[in-house]
Design a protein around this motif. Structure first.
Motif, PDB file in Angstrom:
ATOM      1  N   LYS A   1     150.083 -52.777 -64.484  1.00  0.00           N
ATOM      2  CA  LYS A   1     149.327 -51.817 -63.687  1.00  0.00           C
ATOM      3  C   LYS A   1     150.226 -51.317 -62.583  1.00  0.00           C
ATOM      4  N   HIS A   2     150.357 -50.028 -62.440  1.00  0.00           N
ATOM      5  CA  HIS A   2     151.190 -49.523 -61.362  1.00  0.00           C
ATOM      6  C   HIS A   2     150.594 -48.227 -60.833  1.00  0.00           C
ATOM      7  N   SER A   3     151.155 -47.780 -59.710  1.00  0.00           N
ATOM      8  CA  SER A   3     150.738 -46.488 -59.189  1.00  0.00           C
ATOM      9  C   SER A   3     151.955 -45.583 -59.180  1.00  0.00           C
ATOM     10  N   ALA A   4     151.719 -44.310 -59.131  1.00  0.00           N
ATOM     11  CA  ALA A   4     152.832 -43.362 -59.112  1.00  0.00           C
ATOM     12  C   ALA A   4     152.577 -42.283 -58.064  1.00  0.00           C
ATOM     13  N   LEU A   5     153.683 -41.786 -57.538  1.00  0.00           N
ATOM     14  CA  LEU A   5     153.641 -40.732 -56.523  1.00  0.00           C
ATOM     15  C   LEU A   5     154.000 -39.406 -57.205  1.00  0.00           C
ATOM     16  N   ILE A   6     153.228 -38.367 -56.953  1.00  0.00           N
ATOM     17  CA  ILE A   6     153.552 -37.054 -57.521  1.00  0.00           C
ATOM     18  C   ILE A   6     154.360 -36.255 -56.511  1.00  0.00           C
ATOM     19  N   MET A   7     155.510 -35.747 -56.980  1.00  0.00           N
ATOM     20  CA  MET A   7     156.382 -34.936 -56.118  1.00  0.00           C
ATOM     21  C   MET A   7     156.315 -33.485 -56.587  1.00  0.00           C
ATOM     22  N   PRO A   8     155.693 -32.593 -55.823  1.00  0.00           N
ATOM     23  CA  PRO A   8     155.727 -31.177 -56.195  1.00  0.00           C
ATOM     24  C   PRO A   8     157.174 -30.663 -56.155  1.00  0.00           C
TER      25      PRO A   8
ATOM     26  N   THR B   1     150.104 -33.779 -69.964  1.00  0.00           N
ATOM     27  CA  THR B   1     151.234 -34.688 -70.241  1.00  0.00           C
ATOM     28  C   THR B   1     151.439 -35.746 -69.158  1.00  0.00           C
ATOM     29  N   ILE B   2     150.794 -35.575 -68.002  1.00  0.00           N
ATOM     30  CA  ILE B   2     151.083 -36.500 -66.891  1.00  0.00           C
ATOM     31  C   ILE B   2     150.712 -37.940 -67.251  1.00  0.00           C
TER      32      ILE B   2
ATOM     33  N   PRO C   1     146.087 -21.243 -59.649  1.00  0.00           N
ATOM     34  CA  PRO C   1     145.474 -20.400 -58.599  1.00  0.00           C
ATOM     35  C   PRO C   1     145.300 -21.155 -57.274  1.00  0.00           C
ATOM     36  N   ASP C   2     145.004 -22.455 -57.349  1.00  0.00           N
ATOM     37  CA  ASP C   2     144.822 -23.253 -56.130  1.00  0.00           C
ATOM     38  C   ASP C   2     145.741 -24.481 -56.219  1.00  0.00           C
ATOM     39  N   PRO C   3     146.989 -24.373 -55.712  1.00  0.00           N
ATOM     40  CA  PRO C   3     147.948 -25.463 -55.855  1.00  0.00           C
ATOM     41  C   PRO C   3     147.461 -26.799 -55.279  1.00  0.00           C
ATOM     42  N   ALA C   4     146.731 -26.764 -54.156  1.00  0.00           N
ATOM     43  CA  ALA C   4     146.256 -28.025 -53.563  1.00  0.00           C
ATOM     44  C   ALA C   4     145.282 -28.712 -54.522  1.00  0.00           C
ATOM     45  N   GLU C   5     144.386 -27.932 -55.123  1.00  0.00           N
ATOM     46  CA  GLU C   5     143.428 -28.520 -56.064  1.00  0.00           C
ATOM     47  C   GLU C   5     144.165 -29.002 -57.324  1.00  0.00           C
ATOM     48  N   ALA C   6     145.174 -28.259 -57.769  1.00  0.00           N
ATOM     49  CA  ALA C   6     145.958 -28.679 -58.943  1.00  0.00           C
ATOM     50  C   ALA C   6     146.660 -30.008 -58.657  1.00  0.00           C
ATOM     51  N   TYR C   7     147.181 -30.142 -57.437  1.00  0.00           N
ATOM     52  CA  TYR C   7     147.837 -31.396 -57.039  1.00  0.00           C
ATOM     53  C   TYR C   7     146.829 -32.555 -57.041  1.00  0.00           C
ATOM     54  N   ARG C   8     145.641 -32.294 -56.478  1.00  0.00           N
ATOM     55  CA  ARG C   8     144.607 -33.349 -56.453  1.00  0.00           C
ATOM     56  C   ARG C   8     144.194 -33.723 -57.869  1.00  0.00           C
ATOM     57  N   HIS C   9     144.062 -32.729 -58.722  1.00  0.00           N
ATOM     58  CA  HIS C   9     143.637 -32.972 -60.107  1.00  0.00           C
ATOM     59  C   HIS C   9     144.665 -33.850 -60.835  1.00  0.00           C
TER      60      HIS C   9
ATOM     61  N   ASN D   1     146.678 -35.919 -59.501  1.00  0.00           N
ATOM     62  CA  ASN D   1     146.565 -37.268 -58.932  1.00  0.00           C
ATOM     63  C   ASN D   1     145.399 -38.040 -59.541  1.00  0.00           C
ATOM     64  N   ARG D   2     144.266 -37.354 -59.676  1.00  0.00           N
ATOM     65  CA  ARG D   2     143.099 -38.040 -60.254  1.00  0.00           C
ATOM     66  C   ARG D   2     143.395 -38.492 -61.687  1.00  0.00           C
ATOM     67  N   LEU D   3     144.166 -37.684 -62.419  1.00  0.00           N
ATOM     68  CA  LEU D   3     144.469 -38.016 -63.820  1.00  0.00           C
ATOM     69  C   LEU D   3     145.265 -39.318 -63.957  1.00  0.00           C
ATOM     70  N   ILE D   4     145.985 -39.703 -62.890  1.00  0.00           N
ATOM     71  CA  ILE D   4     146.731 -40.955 -62.969  1.00  0.00           C
ATOM     72  C   ILE D   4     146.114 -42.028 -62.050  1.00  0.00           C
ATOM     73  N   GLY D   5     144.874 -41.816 -61.690  1.00  0.00           N
ATOM     74  CA  GLY D   5     144.143 -42.864 -60.973  1.00  0.00           C
ATOM     75  C   GLY D   5     144.375 -42.926 -59.487  1.00  0.00           C
ATOM     76  N   ASN D   6     145.024 -41.904 -58.924  1.00  0.00           N
ATOM     77  CA  ASN D   6     145.178 -41.866 -57.466  1.00  0.00           C
ATOM     78  C   ASN D   6     143.951 -41.212 -56.852  1.00  0.00           C
ATOM     79  N   GLU D   7     143.542 -41.728 -55.700  1.00  0.00           N
ATOM     80  CA  GLU D   7     142.433 -41.083 -55.006  1.00  0.00           C
ATOM     81  C   GLU D   7     142.908 -39.754 -54.474  1.00  0.00           C
ATOM     82  N   ALA D   8     142.151 -38.708 -54.658  1.00  0.00           N
ATOM     83  CA  ALA D   8     142.562 -37.406 -54.124  1.00  0.00           C
ATOM     84  C   ALA D   8     141.346 -36.522 -53.908  1.00  0.00           C
TER      85      ALA D   8
END
Ligand code: DX5
Ligand code: ZN
Length: 246
Positions: A25-32, A207-208, A229-237, A239-246
């Protein structure tokens, strides 16, 4: 003026501890990736993502020689670091990286990675990067076998696995490269090491999860954030796909 913000290194320390104690089990950081960002309002685009939780941005440097494209002056980081709180992960897609490394001796640069295919003396390049107080890493292109890094694992702070041919954003992820992520994660656990496993290229909504499940701990995503269209929402989405709270 620098704004007060999250501590990238603190995140990494926690992340590494989790990986070591619970290998499955691990967590990952998304880097735009700023390669896909709008340059007419770059600072605002970064701050909007910071408000959504981003703390580390991937910065591509291309010399028109090692790859057929140009990008990434250090002056852009110098300007940005006055008004943002995040740090940068610099990906040098250049020949002669030893000439370029000193140009990125900037306070907001956390890490610098150089291509195995470009470096003439990788240990000397790592030393130069660390002498600037940065984390040092190696990048490999899709045709370069992961086993070619076997002797380097103990000497890196991060390994960046290209899942597209470097030079352009918006390409499709090469599925074969997933095996390299798995191999890298397996070697890291077997050796008891805690370097970051970074993945770059073609990481999108569909693919994430593949790269995360293969073992990536720092995931680059450019067009799937900045071209939505909404980069902040795309970033949150993402994050949610890999189990990060966003
Ligand atoms: C490609 C660059 C990537 C690029 C990724 O050579 O190294 O960092 O920005 O872009 P996407 O996420 O669109 O594939
Ligand atoms: Zn990159």
């Amino acid at each position: 003026m620098m704004r007060k913000g999250a501590d990238v290194n603190q995140f990494n320390r926690n992340q590494k501890r989790t990986v070591i104690n619970q290998p499955t089990k691990h967590s990952a950081l998304i880097m735009p990736s700023l390669l896909a960002a709008p340059f007419d309002h770059l600072g605002k685009a970064i701050r909007d993502l910071e408000d959504a939780g981003a703390i580390l941005f991937h910065y591509d440097v291309m010399d028109g020689h090692f790859v057929p494209n140009l990008s990434g002056s250090p002056h852009i980081i110098e300007d940005l670091q006055r008004t943002i709180r995040s740090r940068f992960d610099v990906h040098l897609m250049t020949s002669n990286p030893e000439r370029v490394i000193p140009w990125f001796d900037l306070i907001s640069v956390r890490s610098i990675s150089i291509h195995a295919e470009a470096s003439k003396n990788i240990q000397a390049d790592f030393e130069a990067i660390r002498s600037q107080g940065k984390s040092a890493g190696v990048v490999i292109n899709p045709p370069t076998p992961m086993t070619s890094l076997d002797s380097l694992f103990e000497h890196v702070d991060q390994v960046l696995i290209m899942t597209v041919f470097p030079g352009l954003g918006g390409q499709r992820l090469i599925k074969d490269a997933l095996k390299k992520i798995e191999y890298c994660a397996q070697r890291r656990n077997a050796l008891g090491l805690d370097f970051a496993i970074q993945v770059d290229g073609g990481v999108k909504e569909d693919t994430i999860r593949w790269v995360f499940d293969a073992g990536a701990t720092e995931i680059v995503s450019g067009s799937a954030i900045f071209e939505r269209p909404d980069p902040a929402e795309a970033y949150r989405h993402l994050n949610r796909l890999i189990g990060n709270e966003a």
